[in-house]
Scaffold this motif. Structure first.
Motif, PDB file in Angstrom:
ATOM      1  N   ARG A 168       9.742  78.280  54.021  1.00 46.04           N
ATOM      2  CA  ARG A 168       9.863  79.684  53.619  1.00 46.04           C
ATOM      3  C   ARG A 168      10.000  79.722  52.095  1.00 46.04           C
ATOM      4  O   ARG A 168      10.745  78.934  51.519  1.00 46.04           O
ATOM      5  N   GLU A 222       4.003  88.070  58.012  1.00 47.20           N
ATOM      6  CA  GLU A 222       5.318  87.453  57.972  1.00 47.20           C
ATOM      7  C   GLU A 222       5.858  87.397  56.546  1.00 47.20           C
ATOM      8  O   GLU A 222       5.149  87.691  55.579  1.00 47.20           O
ATOM      9  N   ASP A 223       7.112  86.988  56.421  1.00 50.37           N
ATOM     10  CA  ASP A 223       7.692  86.755  55.105  1.00 50.37           C
ATOM     11  C   ASP A 223       6.922  85.642  54.390  1.00 50.37           C
ATOM     12  O   ASP A 223       6.286  84.791  55.028  1.00 50.37           O
ATOM     13  N   ARG A 225       5.640  82.384  52.728  1.00 48.49           N
ATOM     14  CA  ARG A 225       5.811  80.953  52.910  1.00 48.49           C
ATOM     15  C   ARG A 225       5.175  80.208  51.742  1.00 48.49           C
ATOM     16  O   ARG A 225       4.432  80.787  50.955  1.00 48.49           O
ATOM     17  N   ARG A 242       0.988  84.051  53.763  1.00 53.16           N
ATOM     18  CA  ARG A 242       1.576  84.807  54.871  1.00 53.16           C
ATOM     19  C   ARG A 242       0.606  84.737  56.050  1.00 53.16           C
ATOM     20  O   ARG A 242      -0.615  84.805  55.860  1.00 53.16           O
TER      21      ARG A 242
END
Length: 432
Positions: A168, A222-223, A225, A242
């Motif tokens: 992340r 998504e958050d 990465r 993402r």
């Protein structure tokens, strides 16, 4: 620089922030609310942000800029203004406000000692009339999962040393790694020892804040990465990305959206791309702001299977002609007399002699000679075309073929076109 009647300039303050973001959504429509936009979008430098208000006090237009103290130009760096957030409310269009703001921006560049101004053009038809020229391009590429790549020279010995970390993205943990590799990629592009013109380093807090935003405005992904490639524990490549999952009757057809893909050598580039192109539950990977000479272009076994859209990247406006031409290097010896027209900055207009040895001469740091001349011009062009060729990504010969350069000496055209080129394709990658 004079606004039409009924409008005045104002200096931006922190109290204007919400109004500024609301204006931006009028100029650049979005499905996001002002609150969401304020949470996610780019910070501004109040000292470089100019507002235009009407007689009632309403915000009618604005522009801002970022300070690039070491903007990469062929073989050198140059103080540069990154023009941004240029917007006029629809209620106030077609009144001369934009031209007045651009003139004010040019005057501010002169005051700050910035020899060129650059931008990403939301509408290509707008900025040419102010002397900006398309000066670099990039690829917007979509790859199918597992796209095959060729074997690279030395891969059998190099690739075994490489390791991969997928995490992340954490700004506190990863920011320095990202910025260090980003700077290195601009200074030694493709391992050539030459820089990549147009590469804008994130020198200020505002630029770093913008680059490392946490909120995704595209929706549904998504958050953030990051994938990091290391050799013997030292980072040699990264890309932030993402993923988005989409289920159909036949299974998952998810996607990967990659930002800048930075690698310092061929083996690292192949390792990095092999990760980005082969995530589970995905069918495609899109990459934003890929240089036209990126290693992936040569590594792919089948380019026809990949969708690549060639689009304009940086637009360049020469503000101080003499300084801009003196400080960059040239890919071949040059000695030419050019006549330049410039409607908005008369100081650039006239006939100039440009002389320089290839790649800065034997020492590598010899400045060009740029001075007014009374000799007959061999080439005549507008400041827009000079801006187009400045970073080395557009050839003077191609502009002449389009009827945009008056050629009085064909040999001078050939030699000058070669000299203004650069072995590494220019491109800016300063936003995610």
């Amino acid at each position: 620089m004079t606004l039409p009647d009924g409008y005045t300039y104002a200096t931006a303050t922190e109290q204007d922030k919400r109004e500024i973001y609301d204006l931006d959504l009028w100029a650049f429509p979005s499905a996001f609310s002002v609150d969401k936009f304020m949470e996610a979008t780019s910070p501004l430098d109040p000292d470089r942000t100019v507002l235009v208000r009407d007689d009632s006090g309403e915000l009618a237009a604005m522009h801002s800029s970022y300070a690039f103290g070491e903007f990469e130009v062929p073989g050198a760096t140059l103080p540069t203004a990154g023009l941004t957030w240029v917007g006029v409310h629809p209620q106030h269009r077609r009144r001369g406000i934009l031209r007045a703001m651009i003139q004010r921006h040019f005057a501010q560049c002169v005051e700050r000692g910035e020899a060129i101004s650059t931008l990403f053009a939301a509408e290509p038809s707008i900025y040419g009339r102010f002397g900006y020229g398309e000066s670099s391009f990039d690829l917007r590429a979509t790859f199918g999962r597992g796209a095959a790549m060729r074997t690279t020279l030395g891969e059998s010995t190099d690739s075994g040393e490489l390791t991969v970390r997928i995490e992340r993205f954490d700004r506190e943990k990863h920011e320095e790694l990202v910025e260090t590799l980003h700077v290195a990629a601009g200074r030694n592009a493709l391992g050539t020892g030459l820089n990549r013109p147009g590469w804008a380093k994130r020198e200020t807090q505002a630029l770093r804040d913008m680059t490392h935003e946490k909120v995704d405005l595209s929706g549904g992904r998504e958050d953030l990465r990051i994938v990091i490639v290391e050799r013997a524990g030292q980072p040699v490549g990264y890309s932030r990305f993402r993923r988005k999952t989409q289920w159909t009757d036949t299974g998952s057809s998810g996607s990967v959206n990659a930002g800048e893909v930075i690698a310092l050598d061929p083996a690292a580039a192949k390792k990095l791309w092999s990760v980005l192109l082969d995530f589970d539950l995905t069918t495609e990977t899109t990459a934003f702001l890929v240089p036209v000479d990126d290693p992936i272009v040569g590594m792919l076994v089948d380019n026809r299977a990949i969708k690549m859209v060639h689009v304009d990247n940086v637009w360049t406006r020469i503000i101080r002609l003499s300084e801009a031409l003196k400080k960059r290097q040239y890919a071949a010896d040059i000695d030419v007399i050019i006549e330049v027209t410039d409607e908005m900055l008369p100081g650039n207009q006239g006939t100039w002699r440009v002389w320089a040895p290839a790649f800065g001469g034997p020492s590598g740091d010899e400045d060009a000679m740029v001075e007014p001349s009374n000799e007959p011009a061999q080439l005549k062009l507008d400041i827009r075309e000079l801006g187009s060729i400045y970073l080395g990504g557009v050839t003077l010969a191609s502009l002449a073929a389009a009827g945009l350069v008056e050629v009085r000496d064909p040999r001078a055209l050939a030699l000058t076109s070669a000299a203004f080129g650069w072995p590494v394709a220019p491109m800016s990658s300063w936003v995610f």
